[in-house]
Enzyme design. Structure first.
Site, mmCIF file in Angstrom:
data_model
loop_
_atom_site.group_PDB
_atom_site.id
_atom_site.type_symbol
_atom_site.label_atom_id
_atom_site.label_comp_id
_atom_site.label_asym_id
_atom_site.label_seq_id
_atom_site.Cartn_x
_atom_site.Cartn_y
_atom_site.Cartn_z
ATOM 1 N N HIS A 247 -1.401 33.153 53.622
ATOM 2 C CA HIS A 247 -2.674 32.997 52.887
ATOM 3 C C HIS A 247 -2.912 34.764 52.465
ATOM 4 C CE1 HIS A 247 -3.197 28.827 53.103
ATOM 5 N NE2 HIS A 247 -3.221 28.918 54.413
ATOM 6 N N GLU A 275 2.372 27.934 53.351
ATOM 7 C CA GLU A 275 1.141 27.604 52.896
ATOM 8 C C GLU A 275 0.592 28.599 51.785
ATOM 9 O OE1 GLU A 275 -2.260 26.480 55.560
ATOM 10 O OE2 GLU A 275 -0.836 25.489 56.952
ATOM 11 N N ASP A 277 -0.543 30.902 49.183
ATOM 12 C CA ASP A 277 -1.479 31.250 48.059
ATOM 13 C C ASP A 277 -1.928 32.873 48.019
ATOM 14 O OD1 ASP A 277 -3.428 31.130 50.162
ATOM 15 O OD2 ASP A 277 -4.160 29.250 49.337
HETATM 16 O O1 9MR Z 1 -6.547 23.030 52.660
HETATM 17 C C1 9MR Z 1 -7.212 22.295 53.780
HETATM 18 C C2 9MR Z 1 -8.612 21.879 53.359
HETATM 19 O O2 9MR Z 1 -8.659 20.867 52.135
HETATM 20 C C3 9MR Z 1 -9.168 21.554 54.556
HETATM 21 O O3 9MR Z 1 -10.679 21.383 54.395
HETATM 22 C C4 9MR Z 1 -9.192 22.572 55.731
HETATM 23 C C5 9MR Z 1 -9.862 22.137 56.931
HETATM 24 O O4 9MR Z 1 -9.526 23.073 58.096
HETATM 25 O O5 9MR Z 1 -7.777 22.797 55.960
HETATM 26 C C6 9MR Z 1 -7.231 23.058 54.825
HETATM 27 O O6 9MR Z 1 -5.745 23.578 55.334
HETATM 28 C C7 9MR Z 1 -5.582 24.386 56.114
HETATM 29 C C8 9MR Z 1 -4.215 23.944 56.754
HETATM 30 O O7 9MR Z 1 -4.115 22.712 57.494
HETATM 31 C C9 9MR Z 1 -3.896 25.087 58.183
HETATM 32 N N1 9MR Z 1 -3.852 26.233 57.679
HETATM 33 C C10 9MR Z 1 -5.066 26.800 57.040
HETATM 34 C C11 9MR Z 1 -5.006 25.730 55.589
HETATM 35 C C12 9MR Z 1 -6.380 26.284 54.702
HETATM 36 O O8 9MR Z 1 -7.722 26.421 55.487
#
Ligand code: 9MR
Length: 365
Positions: A247, A275, A277
């Site tokens: 990220h 992940e 972005d």
């Molecule tokens: O993208 C996910 C978001 O929809 C949720 O609200 C969030 C909750 O913690 O989690 C996001 O995905 C995360 C991933 O599972 C783990 N790494 C960080 C990601 C971004 O927060």
């Protein structure tokens, strides 16, 4: 080979088959032959040209959106459920398992020839209160192990790799594990326990450790994870892969990202960008990330954390490869090019590599 198993690495398959009839058989059978011109017009096919995958996070609730599912099925050959395999969804109360939302994604993947990354079995976040309030070690150990075994059994043979433990290390300079119910009640050994349990539950699945802010080699958090993986490999604790969430801010990856990937790979694990972005989605920043992976043989794939900007958790940062209307952004073309694919005008332009360091220049593998 069924759809969910680790795919072949076509480049290597063909190289070893040249001069034999096997090459002809491969092509005639329609197996993904590394024909850069015929099969490089999408992210997934371009990545497959070097034996890698290109994936995205998917939300079950969006599968009925035809713009979304059209892009998903055209461009991506690996899927990570964005939230549907997390503990608060899959075991909201003790012993009551709910795999409905994740099943919808897995069924979609199965129907469209996409592989799955399982995300995630043990994580301090999106964890129901009934787990975080456990104070007895024997109880928590048996709850954690049962959760791992039940979820992995449900998806046995359908998930290529699991993020067994997610984000267990602390931010900042300590290089230590973060505080969590697992850490506080079970101690340092909880990660090892989770990986050993996972290997026994599904010996065919790849078992990954996944975290963020571990892309810069000199960071204490990166070093902490590296030392854990080195220790696991030395002691035979089953870990197969490390996921770098990636990220990134607007500047993209740290200069030493390739070094980090390469150093972890040297421990004998696969590495993946899990992940991705990037704030404002600069084409150069995206290309530099892809090139860091392409330059490391054991970097086996990349996943972006959503399809359109409107699907992103980073509201207002426009960090993805497609705009809200589903149109390709400039970063899309940069990624496709860095993967070795053909861009819209049929060329494979070189994107300038400013990711730094000797040996950073991308070459087609
Ligand atoms: O993208 C996910 C978001 O929809 C949720 O609200 C969030 C909750 O913690 O989690 C996001 O995905 C995360 C991933 O599972 C783990 N790494 C960080 C990601 C971004 O927060």
């Amino acid at each position: 080979m069924s759809w969910f198993n680790e795919g072949p690495r076509p480049g290597k398959v063909l190289a070893s088959a040249i001069g034999s009839t096997a090459a002809a058989v491969l092509v005639l059978a329609g197996t993904a032959a590394p024909d850069a011109h015929a099969a490089s017009g999408t992210l997934g096919t371009a990545a497959a040209g070097s034996g890698r995958y290109f994936g995205t996070a998917v939300a079950a609730g969006k599968l009925g959106d035809s713009v979304y599912s059209t892009l998903l099925d055209r461009e991506f050959n690996m899927i990570t459920p964005e939230n549907e395999m997390k503990w608060d969804t899959t075991e909201p109360s003790r012993g009551n398992f709910n795999f409905g939302p994740a099943d919808r994604i897995v069924n979609h993947a199965s129907a469209h020839g996409q592989r799955m990354r399982g995300h995630t079995l043990v994580w301090h976040s999106q964890l129901p209160g009934w787990v975080s309030s456990i104070t007895d070690a024997n109880t928590l150990r048996s709850v954690m192990d049962k959760h791992i075994i039940t979820e992995m059994n449900h998806y046995k043979g359908k998930v290529y790799a699991w993020d067994v433990v997610n984000e267990a290390f602390a931010d900042g300079g300590s290089g230590q594990h973060r505080s969590s119910v697992f850490q506080n009640v079970l101690g340092n050994g909880f990660i090892e326990e989770a990986f050993r349990t996972a290997r026994a539950a599904d010996p065919a699945a790849k078992l990954c450790y996944n975290d963020y802010n571990i892309e810069n080699w000199s960071d204490a958090k990166t070093q902490g994870v590296y030392n854990m993986v080195r220790d696991f490999k030395a002691r035979g604790v089953p870990v197969d892969c490390v996921g770098f969430q990636s990220h990134f801010g607007a500047g993209g990856p740290p200069v030493g990202f390739r070094t980090t990937l390469s150093n972890f790979a040297s421990l004998g694990v696969d590495v993946q960008v899990t992940e991705l972005d990037i704030a404002q989605a600069s084409p150069t920043a995206y290309a530099n990330t892809v090139k860091a992976c392409m330059n490391v043989a054991r970097c086996t794939g990349m996943t972006v954390w959503g399809i359109r900007d409107s699907d992103s958790w980073r509201t207002g940062e426009n960090p993805l490869l497609f705009d809200a209307a589903g149109s390709k952004k400039p970063a899309y073309e940069a990624v496709l090019s860095a993967l070795g694919g053909q861009t819209a005008n049929g060329t494979t332009p070189q994107v300038r590599d400013s990711s730094g360091g000797a040996g950073q220049h991308w070459t087609l593998r």
